[in-house]
Design a protein around this motif. Structure first.
Motif, PDB file in Angstrom:
ATOM      1  N   SER A   1      -3.075 -18.676  -4.587  1.00 17.33           N
ATOM      2  CA  SER A   1      -1.734 -19.065  -4.160  1.00 17.33           C
ATOM      3  C   SER A   1      -0.773 -17.943  -4.484  1.00 17.33           C
ATOM      4  O   SER A   1      -0.892 -17.301  -5.530  1.00 17.33           O
ATOM      5  N   ASP A   2       0.184 -17.742  -3.600  1.00 14.02           N
ATOM      6  CA  ASP A   2       1.194 -16.704  -3.805  1.00 14.02           C
ATOM      7  C   ASP A   2       2.276 -17.235  -4.741  1.00 14.02           C
ATOM      8  O   ASP A   2       2.860 -18.285  -4.504  1.00 14.02           O
ATOM      9  N   ASP A   3       2.522 -16.487  -5.787  1.00 11.71           N
ATOM     10  CA  ASP A   3       3.581 -16.858  -6.726  1.00 11.71           C
ATOM     11  C   ASP A   3       4.853 -16.063  -6.454  1.00 11.71           C
ATOM     12  O   ASP A   3       5.755 -16.021  -7.267  1.00 11.71           O
TER      13      ASP A   3
ATOM     14  N   THR B   1       1.507 -20.830   1.386  1.00 11.50           N
ATOM     15  CA  THR B   1       1.475 -19.970   0.196  1.00 11.50           C
ATOM     16  C   THR B   1       0.061 -19.663  -0.274  1.00 11.50           C
ATOM     17  O   THR B   1      -0.113 -19.080  -1.332  1.00 11.50           O
TER      18      THR B   1
END
Length: 134
Positions: A96-98, A117
């Protein structure tokens, strides 16, 4: 929240067959070649992708529950056609993109609108060859 599964089903049945051949030649797009983990059939799925170092990162606007993602994870890799080159890739990792994942600005803007995401990163395992050649 990823894009609705109804859209994914429509794309799989209709749109992918129309845009797949074109998209795999455009910058930022490609086609994932994978084998069904149950059926054993070969499939090709159009995707949006970008490079992150040596890895190829594919956006997952429908989430990691898509059949093609499950197939790639089960097989431990796949082949990707992008810009007319076919690349064997392995070591799939879903993440997942933070907000810190390096990606093209336009890609980030588009994905933020659909609240996508999640991604899958794959590492090339051999030199690429022109598509259609062994």
């Amino acid at each position: 929240m990823p894009i609705d599964r109804k859209v994914a089903r429509f794309n799989r049945r209709f749109a992918n067959h129309l845009v797949g051949p074109l998209f795999s030649r455009l910058p930022g797009f490609g086609k994932v070649h994978h084998r069904g983990r149950k059926s054993g059939r070969e499939f090709a799925t159009p995707v949006k992708l970008f490079r992150r170092g040596t890895d190829i990162v594919i956006t997952l606007p429908y989430g990691p529950g898509s059949d093609w993602v499950k197939n790639v994870l089960a097989a431990g890799g796949c082949e990707i056609t992008t810009r007319g080159r076919r690349i064997q890739v392995g070591n799939p990792v879903v993440f997942s993109d933070d907000g810190t994942t390096k990606m093209p600005a336009l890609t980030r803007r588009i994905l933020s609108r659909v609240e996508a995401t999640e991604f899958i990163a794959l590492t090339p395992v051999q030199a690429s060859v022109p598509a259609g050649r062994p």
